[in-house]
Scaffold this active site. Structure first.
Site, mmCIF file in Angstrom:
data_model
loop_
_atom_site.group_PDB
_atom_site.id
_atom_site.type_symbol
_atom_site.label_atom_id
_atom_site.label_comp_id
_atom_site.label_asym_id
_atom_site.label_seq_id
_atom_site.Cartn_x
_atom_site.Cartn_y
_atom_site.Cartn_z
ATOM 1 N N HIS A 1 -6.937 8.761 10.292
ATOM 2 C CA HIS A 1 -6.187 8.273 9.352
ATOM 3 C C HIS A 1 -4.659 7.744 10.035
ATOM 4 O O HIS A 1 -4.249 8.469 10.441
ATOM 5 C CB HIS A 1 -5.863 9.369 8.250
ATOM 6 N N HIS B 1 -8.195 -0.605 8.038
ATOM 7 C CA HIS B 1 -9.576 -1.081 7.762
ATOM 8 C C HIS B 1 -9.803 -2.510 8.251
ATOM 9 O O HIS B 1 -8.883 -3.470 8.194
ATOM 10 C CB HIS B 1 -10.008 -0.997 6.263
ATOM 11 N N THR C 1 -3.920 -3.157 0.161
ATOM 12 C CA THR C 1 -3.916 -2.299 -0.935
ATOM 13 C C THR C 1 -4.023 -0.997 -0.618
ATOM 14 O O THR C 1 -3.586 0.122 -1.295
ATOM 15 C CB THR C 1 -4.576 -2.865 -2.031
ATOM 16 N N HIS D 1 -4.935 3.050 4.721
ATOM 17 C CA HIS D 1 -5.710 3.431 5.901
ATOM 18 C C HIS D 1 -6.262 2.272 6.590
ATOM 19 O O HIS D 1 -7.110 1.541 5.806
ATOM 20 C CB HIS D 1 -6.843 4.545 5.362
HETATM 21 P P1 5GP Z 1 -6.860 -4.434 1.646
HETATM 22 O O1 5GP Z 1 -6.386 -5.464 0.480
HETATM 23 O O2 5GP Z 1 -5.997 -3.212 1.645
HETATM 24 O O3 5GP Z 1 -6.965 -5.064 2.769
HETATM 25 O O4 5GP Z 1 -8.320 -4.188 1.476
HETATM 26 C C1 5GP Z 1 -8.791 -2.963 0.586
HETATM 27 C C2 5GP Z 1 -10.281 -3.115 0.209
HETATM 28 O O5 5GP Z 1 -11.057 -2.038 -0.012
HETATM 29 C C3 5GP Z 1 -10.442 -4.201 -0.857
HETATM 30 O O6 5GP Z 1 -11.298 -5.302 -0.651
HETATM 31 C C4 5GP Z 1 -11.367 -3.226 -2.037
HETATM 32 O O7 5GP Z 1 -11.893 -4.063 -2.787
HETATM 33 C C5 5GP Z 1 -11.715 -2.107 -1.319
HETATM 34 N N1 5GP Z 1 -11.786 -0.825 -1.977
HETATM 35 C C6 5GP Z 1 -10.862 -0.245 -2.545
HETATM 36 N N2 5GP Z 1 -11.096 0.779 -3.236
HETATM 37 C C7 5GP Z 1 -12.552 0.956 -2.786
HETATM 38 C C8 5GP Z 1 -13.280 2.011 -3.046
HETATM 39 O O8 5GP Z 1 -13.330 3.061 -3.478
HETATM 40 N N3 5GP Z 1 -14.672 1.723 -2.237
HETATM 41 C C9 5GP Z 1 -15.008 0.710 -1.830
HETATM 42 N N4 5GP Z 1 -16.334 0.530 -1.278
HETATM 43 N N5 5GP Z 1 -14.084 -0.350 -1.522
HETATM 44 C C10 5GP Z 1 -12.801 -0.261 -2.023
HETATM 45 ZN ZN ZN Z 2 -6.867 7.734 5.294
#
Ligand code: 5GP
Ligand code: ZN
Length: 111
Positions: free
Chosen positions: A46, A99, A94, A97
């Site tokens: 993390h 990714h 959003t 962590h």
């Molecule tokens: P960020 O906007 O932080 O770069 O991307 C977060 C991504 O995580 C988004 O595309 C969102 O759809 C995905 N996401 C959020 N919560 C979950 C979850 O519980 N499971 C999965 N598989 N994807 C998630």
């Molecule tokens: Zn985490």
């Protein structure tokens, strides 16, 4: 980390459509895909931001990139793909962590 969605997916406490796992990371399908294929590569360690890289994490992210590239055909992405890391609020991060979004399976536009 407690209450972190992606740590809970890594730990198997929350369900996810995992397509790959090794000692460094898990790769699973994004729950709200914005491309025909939309995967998330998540390090098992993390940390929140790309800006929190140190030497060990830099090596970890390097291994992740190498393995994403090696497994791209198995992910259905032999024709190409786009990798995205959203850093911070302005970029729309959003989930706190780190990714790597893996996008493909179609011709991708560029805004
Ligand atoms: P960020 O906007 O932080 O770069 O991307 C977060 C991504 O995580 C988004 O595309 C969102 O759809 C995905 N996401 C959020 N919560 C979950 C979850 O519980 N499971 C999965 N598989 N994807 C998630
Ligand atoms: Zn985490």
């Amino acid at each position: 980390m407690e209450n972190c969605i992606f740590c809970r997916i890594v730990a198997g406490e929350l369900p996810a459509a995992k397509v790959y796992e090794d000692e460094d990371m898990v790769v699973f399908k994004d729950i709200q895909p914005i491309a025909k294929i939309h995967l998330l590569a998540v390090p098992k360690e993390h940390f929140k931001y790309l800006s929190e890289l140190n030497a060990e994490r830099t090596a970890l992210v390097g291994r992740m990139l190498e393995k994403i590239a090696a497994n791209a055909p198995a992910f259905g992405l032999a024709d190409g793909y786009r990798l995205v890391i959203n850093q911070g609020d302005s970029a729309g991060q959003t989930v706190p962590h780190l990714h790597i979004h893996i996008l493909g399976g179609q011709k991708l536009g560029w805004e």
